[in-house]
Scaffold this motif. Structure first.
Motif, mmCIF file in Angstrom:
data_model
loop_
_atom_site.group_PDB
_atom_site.id
_atom_site.type_symbol
_atom_site.label_atom_id
_atom_site.label_comp_id
_atom_site.label_asym_id
_atom_site.label_seq_id
_atom_site.Cartn_x
_atom_site.Cartn_y
_atom_site.Cartn_z
ATOM 1 N N MET A 1 -18.716 -8.506 -0.445
ATOM 2 C CA MET A 1 -17.895 -7.450 -0.532
ATOM 3 C C MET A 1 -16.672 -7.475 0.607
ATOM 4 O O MET A 1 -17.060 -8.008 1.625
ATOM 5 N N ILE A 2 -15.433 -7.116 0.265
ATOM 6 C CA ILE A 2 -14.147 -7.198 1.004
ATOM 7 C C ILE A 2 -14.349 -6.151 2.174
ATOM 8 O O ILE A 2 -14.609 -5.071 1.634
ATOM 9 N N GLU A 3 -14.235 -6.522 3.268
ATOM 10 C CA GLU A 3 -14.114 -5.416 4.265
ATOM 11 C C GLU A 3 -12.645 -5.093 4.435
ATOM 12 O O GLU A 3 -11.686 -5.826 4.731
ATOM 13 N N PHE A 4 -12.373 -3.800 4.578
ATOM 14 C CA PHE A 4 -11.013 -3.197 4.914
ATOM 15 C C PHE A 4 -10.862 -2.573 6.318
ATOM 16 O O PHE A 4 -11.671 -1.540 6.676
ATOM 17 N N THR A 5 -10.070 -2.898 6.910
ATOM 18 C CA THR A 5 -9.969 -2.454 8.503
ATOM 19 C C THR A 5 -9.166 -1.132 8.404
ATOM 20 O O THR A 5 -8.380 -0.813 7.413
ATOM 21 N N ILE A 6 -8.975 -0.266 9.306
ATOM 22 C CA ILE A 6 -8.164 0.780 9.182
ATOM 23 C C ILE A 6 -6.798 0.419 9.093
ATOM 24 O O ILE A 6 -6.015 1.126 8.439
ATOM 25 N N TRP A 7 -6.555 -0.730 9.926
ATOM 26 C CA TRP A 7 -4.978 -1.333 9.513
ATOM 27 C C TRP A 7 -4.619 -1.589 8.373
ATOM 28 O O TRP A 7 -3.571 -1.134 7.785
ATOM 29 N N ASP A 8 -5.427 -2.327 7.617
ATOM 30 C CA ASP A 8 -5.521 -2.306 6.111
ATOM 31 C C ASP A 8 -5.292 -1.146 5.341
ATOM 32 O O ASP A 8 -4.197 -0.937 4.561
ATOM 33 N N ILE A 9 -5.984 -0.168 5.483
ATOM 34 C CA ILE A 9 -5.722 1.093 4.691
ATOM 35 C C ILE A 9 -4.360 1.635 5.125
ATOM 36 O O ILE A 9 -3.621 2.201 4.334
ATOM 37 N N LEU A 10 -4.007 2.012 6.579
ATOM 38 C CA LEU A 10 -2.872 2.566 7.096
ATOM 39 C C LEU A 10 -1.456 1.561 6.436
ATOM 40 O O LEU A 10 -0.778 2.399 6.236
ATOM 41 N N ARG A 11 -1.770 0.383 6.506
ATOM 42 C CA ARG A 11 -0.452 -0.320 5.932
ATOM 43 C C ARG A 11 -0.147 -0.036 4.419
ATOM 44 O O ARG A 11 1.223 0.261 4.244
ATOM 45 N N ASN A 12 -1.185 0.062 3.627
ATOM 46 C CA ASN A 12 -0.941 0.343 2.396
ATOM 47 C C ASN A 12 -0.270 2.008 2.093
ATOM 48 O O ASN A 12 0.353 2.101 1.231
ATOM 49 N N LEU A 13 -1.024 2.670 2.981
ATOM 50 C CA LEU A 13 -0.618 4.133 2.844
ATOM 51 C C LEU A 13 0.953 4.358 3.371
ATOM 52 O O LEU A 13 1.641 5.174 2.839
ATOM 53 N N LEU A 14 1.167 3.628 4.515
ATOM 54 C CA LEU A 14 2.554 3.558 4.791
ATOM 55 C C LEU A 14 3.609 3.234 3.774
ATOM 56 O O LEU A 14 4.695 3.600 4.010
ATOM 57 N N LEU A 15 3.357 2.157 3.188
ATOM 58 C CA LEU A 15 4.244 1.646 2.116
ATOM 59 C C LEU A 15 4.366 2.709 0.926
ATOM 60 O O LEU A 15 5.609 2.886 0.569
ATOM 61 N N ALA A 16 3.543 3.418 0.687
ATOM 62 C CA ALA A 16 3.593 4.524 -0.353
ATOM 63 C C ALA A 16 4.305 5.716 0.446
ATOM 64 O O ALA A 16 5.223 6.586 -0.350
ATOM 65 N N THR A 17 4.224 5.835 1.807
ATOM 66 C CA THR A 17 4.940 7.002 2.308
ATOM 67 C C THR A 17 6.593 6.780 2.335
ATOM 68 O O THR A 17 7.074 7.698 2.331
ATOM 69 N N ARG A 18 6.832 5.669 2.051
ATOM 70 C CA ARG A 18 8.296 5.200 2.059
ATOM 71 C C ARG A 18 8.779 6.139 0.759
ATOM 72 O O ARG A 18 9.976 6.768 0.918
ATOM 73 N N TRP A 19 8.148 6.223 -0.263
ATOM 74 C CA TRP A 19 8.399 6.791 -1.521
ATOM 75 C C TRP A 19 8.237 8.023 -1.338
ATOM 76 O O TRP A 19 9.129 9.054 -2.209
ATOM 77 N N THR A 20 7.472 8.766 -0.712
ATOM 78 C CA THR A 20 7.427 10.055 -0.409
ATOM 79 C C THR A 20 8.584 10.781 0.275
ATOM 80 O O THR A 20 9.240 11.723 -0.116
#
Length: 219
Positions: free
Chosen positions: A1-20
Motif C-alpha cells: 500500500m502506498i503511503e501518502f504524506t501530508i505534503w503529497d496531499i497538499l501538493r495535489n490540492l495546491l495544483l487544483a487551487t490554481r484552477w479555482t
C-alpha cells in the motif's frame, strides 16, 4: 500500500487551487463587466431596457447555480454543441455573478441622494457625466463591502463546478480522498485553503473601506 504524506496531499490540492483561482477571477471580472452593463440598463430612462435587465437578474438570482451549470454544460449538448467543462463553468459563473453584482451596484447608486443628481444636472452635466463624476465615486464607497463579500461567494461557488467535471479544489479533494483514504486530513486541508483564499479578501475590504471613508471626510 502506498503511503501518502501530508505534503503529497497538499501538493495535489495546491495544483487544483490554481484552477479555482483562475475560474474565480474570470467569473468575477467577466461578471463585473456584464454587471456594469446591467447597472446602466437598470437605471436607464427607457422602460424596456429596465424591464429586460430586471428579468435577467430575477432569472439568475431566482434559480440555483447548480441548475445553470447543468444547462450550460448539458443543455447546449442537446443542440450538438460540445462544450468543455471549463467553458461551461466560466460562462455559467459569469452570468450568475453579473446578476448579483449588477443588483448590488444598482442599490448603491440608488442610495445616493436625488439632490446629487439634481445638482449635477444644474451644472449642465449629461447622464454619463453625472454617473462618472458625481454618482459613481460616491457609490463606490458604499459598494466596496458587498462587492468584496460577493467575491468570497464566487470563490466558494466554484466548488459546484465539480458536478460537471471541472477539476478545481473540491473536485481534487474528492479524488485525493479516494486515493489516500484520509478524508479528514484531505478535507481539513481543503477547508484551510478556501479560508486562505477568502480571508485576505475580507480584510482588504475593511482596509479599503476605511481609506475611502477617510478620503471622503477629507474631501
Amino acid at each position: 500500500m502506498i503511503e501518502f504524506t501530508i505534503w503529497d496531499i497538499l501538493r495535489n490540492l495546491l495544483l487544483a487551487t490554481r484552477w479555482t483561482i483562475v475560474l474565480s477571477l474570470v467569473s468575477f471580472v467577466g461578471g463585473g463587466v456584464v454587471g456594469l452593463a446591467l447597472l446602466f440598463l437598470r437605471i436607464s430612462r427607457r422602460k424596456w431596457t429596465r424591464t429586460l435587465a430586471k428579468y435577467y437578474i430575477e432569472l439568475f438570482q431566482g434559480t440555483p447555480l447548480l441548475m445553470q451549470l447543468f444547462i450550460a454544460f448539458f443543455g447546449l449538448g442537446l443542440f450538438g454543441i460540445d462544450v468543455p467543462a471549463w467553458l461551461a463553468a466560466g460562462l455559467a459563473l459569469i452570468l450568475w455573478s453579473a446578476a448579483f453584482l449588477g443588483e448590488i451596484w444598482r442599490g448603491c447608486v440608488e442610495a445616493i441622494a436625488k439632490g446629487q443628481w439634481e445638482a449635477s444636472a444644474s451644472l449642465g452635466m449629461g447622464r454619463l457625466q453625472q454617473m462618472r463624476y458625481v454618482i459613481l465615486p460616491q457609490a463606490m464607497r458604499i459598494a466596496v463591502p458587498p462587492t468584496v463579500g460577493f467575491s468570497v461567494q464566487v470563490i466558494k461557488g466554484t466548488a459546484l463546478t465539480s458536478i460537471i467535471g471541472f477539476v478545481e479544489l473540491s473536485k481534487a479533494g474528492t479524488a485525493v480522498t479516494n486515493a489516500t483514504f484520509q478524508p479528514f486530513t484531505v478535507y481539513g486541508l481543503v477547508a484551510l485553503i478556501y479560508f486562505a483564499l477568502c480571508w485576505p479578501l475580507s480584510k482588504s475590504s475593511q482596509i479599503l473601506e476605511r481609506k475611502l471613508n477617510v478620503a471622503h471626510r477629507n474631501h
